[in-house]
Write an enzyme that holds these catalytic residues in place. Structure first.
Site, short mmCIF file in Angstrom:
data_model
loop_
_atom_site.label_atom_id
_atom_site.label_comp_id
_atom_site.label_asym_id
_atom_site.label_seq_id
_atom_site.Cartn_x
_atom_site.Cartn_y
_atom_site.Cartn_z
N ASP A 237 -81.61 4.35 26.80
CA ASP A 237 -82.96 3.83 26.58
C ASP A 237 -83.78 4.71 25.64
OD1 ASP A 237 -82.53 1.66 28.24
OD2 ASP A 237 -83.29 2.67 30.02
N ASP B 205 -88.48 5.27 24.84
CA ASP B 205 -88.79 4.43 26.00
C ASP B 205 -89.75 5.17 26.91
OD1 ASP B 205 -88.68 2.20 27.64
OD2 ASP B 205 -86.91 2.86 28.70
N ASP C 28 -88.29 8.62 33.57
CA ASP C 28 -87.97 7.42 34.34
C ASP C 28 -87.02 7.79 35.47
OD1 ASP C 28 -89.49 5.99 32.56
OD2 ASP C 28 -87.88 4.66 31.90
N ARG D 65 -98.56 3.11 32.64
CA ARG D 65 -97.46 3.60 33.48
C ARG D 65 -97.56 5.10 33.75
NH1 ARG D 65 -91.86 0.42 31.74
NH2 ARG D 65 -92.71 -1.70 31.91
#
Length: 401
Positions: free
Chosen positions: A199, A223, A227, A279
């Site tokens: 990603d 990205d 994560d 986010r």
């Protein structure tokens, strides 16, 4: 032998944690244990000028001989990732070569160190920029410790912790990460395999547990900056400085991936700085403790989620942007109000500035947040001192941090 004063002061904090890979223990006992450490830190470190109220930093930065006691850092973690010992019980490995080969890494390179089977505490001989040709596949029980050098992982692949445990990533500058893959990549001394396209995350935690990402500076990746997906849990993300990025942090694989219901993540003492859009984090299933972070503006929202996550926001400072349409801290994604009204999201002791507001949801009972509580929040008025050192520190050998 006379014991130095600073060691006498810090001895209560140095006791090793014998739990290695056990599941996250009872949340109430975690909170009690962390409270005791914070209170002890506050009492003992009041004698020293370095005390900031940040229990992680006050655990190790007060030691003038931190460089000789590097592995003590592993005893300073708090939150759900507090059992991440990294390479504490292994040898020191020194990165001397900034080069990279994804299949046949040379001794002295970062990749050669992180793929080894034994525990290693990885440090750097000098300042360096490492442009990884493919994503860096870490093996279990590894610490990457950038203290004492300016280390940049930039312009290529970045860091992946896939189906591994006990990882500490500390003191790195991680930025401009690219999508890599469709290539062979080694993940241990005796195995390499074909990797499909990545990603382009700064740090990707995939099915990992007992992971601690601390004091890193992250920006401008393809990205996410950090994560955690696919059944990852027991994670602490602390003291990082995050800037110039759109989708900052995704916690959860997908709304339909129910294995993430066991996810527990602590996000503490981070500075979410300029140029961030959304986010911070975005949560799916699981339990998330967002505590004592500093949010400086955002373009869309700060904290969001879908699929009924439990979000416990405590003692943060939220400075809203001037755009009157983006004052809301929260965003309930992919669900009608009749559904998200049942999700347990609370704000407790948060400081709201410039019109910022947090939309509460759920029953509100404190028992609903037991699994999303991992440490005692300090007052939001102390955010400035607790997050002043967020990001990669300029630690100098023989001088301190």
């Amino acid at each position: 032998m006379k014991i130095p004063l600073y060691l006498l002061i810090l001895l209560p904090l140095l006791a090793p944690d014998i739990t290695l890979c056990s599941p996250v223990q009872n949340p109430q006992s975690v909170v009690q244990e962390v409270n005791e450490k914070i209170n002890a830190s506050r009492r003992n470190l009041a004698l020293l000028s370095c005390a900031t109220g940040n229990p992680i930093d006050d655990c190790w930065r007060c030691d003038p001989n931190w460089e000789k006691n590097r592995q003590h850092l592993a005893d300073c973690a708090i939150g759900f990732g507090k059992h991440a010992i990294g390479g504490r019980d292994g040898k020191i490995y020194v990165v001397t070569d900034s080069g990279d080969n994804a299949v046949n890494p040379k001794p002295g390179t970062l990749r050669y160190g992180v793929i080894q089977n034994e525990p290693l505490w990885i440090i750097f001989s000098r300042d360096m920029v490492i442009k990884l040709k493919q994503e860096l596949m870490m093996n279990s029980f590894k610490t990457i410790d950038g203290r004492g050098a300016s280390v940049h992982i930039a312009g290529g692949g970045c860091i992946t912790a896939q189906y591994v445990t006990n990882i500490i990533i500390h003191g790195l500058n991680i930025h401009d990460c690219k999508q890599k893959g469709n290539a062979y990549v080694r993940d241990s001394p005796d195995h390499y395999g074909w990797r499909t396209p990545s990603d382009g995350d700064g740090v990707s935690i995939f099915g990992g547990s007992h992971v601690w990402v601390d004091h890193c500076s992250l920006s401008n990746c393809r990205d996410g900056l950090i994560d955690a997906i696919h059944g990852s849990t027991a994670i602490t993300i602390s003291n990082n400085y995050l800037t110039h990025h759109d989708k900052v942090m995704l916690l959860g694989h997908s709304d339909t991936y129910t294995r993430d219901k066991n996810m527990q993540v602590t996000i503490a003492f981070n500075h979410f700085g300029e140029g961030l859009v959304q986010r911070m984090p975005r949560c799916r299933h699981g339990y998330f403790h967002v505590v004592n972070n500093d949010y400086t503006l955002w373009e869309m929202y700060a904290i969001g989620g879908s699929a009924d996550p439990t979000i416990n926001s405590q003692g943060n400072r939220f400075l809203a942007p001037n755009d009157r349409f983006n004052k809301e801290v929260t965003k309930h994604e992919d669900a009608p109000e009749s559904e998200w009204k049942k999700w347990n999201w609370r704000s407790e002791g948060d400081l709201m500035l410039n019109g910022a507001f947090f939309t509460l949801s759920g029953a509100g009972a404190s028992s609903n947040y037991a699994k999303a509580s991992s440490l005692s929040a300090r007052p939001s008025s102390l955010i400035g001192s607790m997050t002043m050192g967020a990001g990669a520190l300029l630690c100098k050998k023989g001088k301190g941090c």
